[in-house]
Design an enzyme around this catalytic site. Structure first.
Site, PDB file in Angstrom:
ATOM      1  N   PRO A  49     -40.877  31.246 -41.194  1.00 16.12           N
ATOM      2  CA  PRO A  49     -40.865  30.983 -39.754  1.00 16.12           C
ATOM      3  C   PRO A  49     -42.246  31.005 -39.097  1.00 16.12           C
ATOM      4  CG  PRO A  49     -39.962  33.157 -40.252  1.00 16.12           C
ATOM      5  CD  PRO A  49     -40.096  32.430 -41.553  1.00 16.12           C
ATOM      6  N   GLU A 101     -46.349  35.578 -54.098  1.00 18.47           N
ATOM      7  CA  GLU A 101     -46.332  35.734 -52.635  1.00 18.47           C
ATOM      8  C   GLU A 101     -47.718  35.398 -52.071  1.00 18.47           C
ATOM      9  OE1 GLU A 101     -46.065  39.887 -51.673  1.00 18.47           O
ATOM     10  OE2 GLU A 101     -45.375  39.505 -49.628  1.00 18.47           O
ATOM     11  N   HIS A 106     -49.964  35.237 -48.266  1.00 16.70           N
ATOM     12  CA  HIS A 106     -50.109  35.409 -46.814  1.00 16.70           C
ATOM     13  C   HIS A 106     -51.472  34.882 -46.401  1.00 16.70           C
ATOM     14  CE1 HIS A 106     -46.448  37.646 -46.585  1.00 16.70           C
ATOM     15  NE2 HIS A 106     -46.850  38.335 -47.639  1.00 16.70           N
TER      16      HIS A 106
HETATM   17  C1  DQA Z   1     -47.986  35.859 -42.576  1.00 17.98           C
HETATM   18  C2  DQA Z   1     -48.087  37.333 -42.206  1.00 17.98           C
HETATM   19  C3  DQA Z   1     -46.777  37.821 -41.594  1.00 17.98           C
HETATM   20  O1  DQA Z   1     -46.876  39.212 -41.269  1.00 17.98           O
HETATM   21  C4  DQA Z   1     -46.482  37.051 -40.325  1.00 17.98           C
HETATM   22  O2  DQA Z   1     -45.241  37.465 -39.782  1.00 17.98           O
HETATM   23  C5  DQA Z   1     -46.538  35.589 -40.506  1.00 17.98           C
HETATM   24  C6  DQA Z   1     -47.553  35.003 -41.387  1.00 17.98           C
HETATM   25  C7  DQA Z   1     -49.327  35.286 -43.087  1.00 17.98           C
HETATM   26  O3  DQA Z   1     -49.297  34.218 -43.684  1.00 17.98           O
HETATM   27  O4  DQA Z   1     -50.377  35.899 -42.881  1.00 17.98           O
HETATM   28  O5  DQA Z   1     -45.804  34.843 -39.865  1.00 17.98           O
HETATM   29  O6  DQA Z   1     -47.041  35.720 -43.613  1.00 17.98           O
END
Ligand code: DQA
Length: 143
Positions: A9, A97, A99
């Site tokens: 999201p 994963e 981020h």
């Molecule tokens: C995220 C980090 C998450 O905490 C956050 O809710 C996001 C993006 C990132 O890519 O840094 O929506 O996954």
């Protein structure tokens, strides 16, 4: 090798949302970056983005028997979704994963990653480059 790249999201709002944290590039820029990274690594990718937890669960289930691995940025669902964790465990595909931001240096509520419990590796705080590392890792480890 076929990889499913899942973005959760609000990642469709890249470029607009909190550019100080997530940068100025858009989701379309991310997809173009992913396609270039996939070509460089010699893998086929399918990119999927949804704001809906169940749709992400469906996408993970749909990867079973079709894909060789998953790269996932579950975004906010990282920190809440046992359903996404269970789906990753159910299909048991190699998963990494990603981020964009450095979640470890952010709020307390971002310190738990449910999805990460089913992932072999996490790349965080590297911007788009984390996805490239994830693609390269899966290619090197599983081909
Ligand atoms: C995220 C980090 C998450 O905490 C956050 O809710 C996001 C993006 C990132 O890519 O840094 O929506 O996954």
């Amino acid at each position: 090798m076929k990889l499913l790249i899942i973005n959760g999201p609000n990642l469709n709002m890249l470029g607009i949302r909190e550019p100080g944290i997530y940068g100025a590039s858009t989701y379309a820029d991310l997809v173009a970056y992913l396609e270039a990274a996939a070509q460089e690594a010699g893998v086929e990718i399918t990119c999927f983005q949804s704001n809906h937890e169940g749709a992400i669960v469906d996408a993970i289930q749909g990867a079973y028997g079709v894909m060789d691995g998953i790269v996932i940025n579950p975004a906010a669902y990282t920190h809440t979704s046992v359903a996404i964790l269970d789906a990753l465990k159910a299909v048991a595909l190699p998963a990494v994963e990603v981020h964009i931001s450095d979640v470890k240096s952010r709020e307390d509520f971002r310190q738990v990653s449910y999805a990460g419990m089913a992932c072999e590796k996490t790349y965080a705080g590297m911007g788009f480059a984390g996805y490239r590392e994830a693609i390269r890792y899966l290619k090197e480890r599983y081909t």
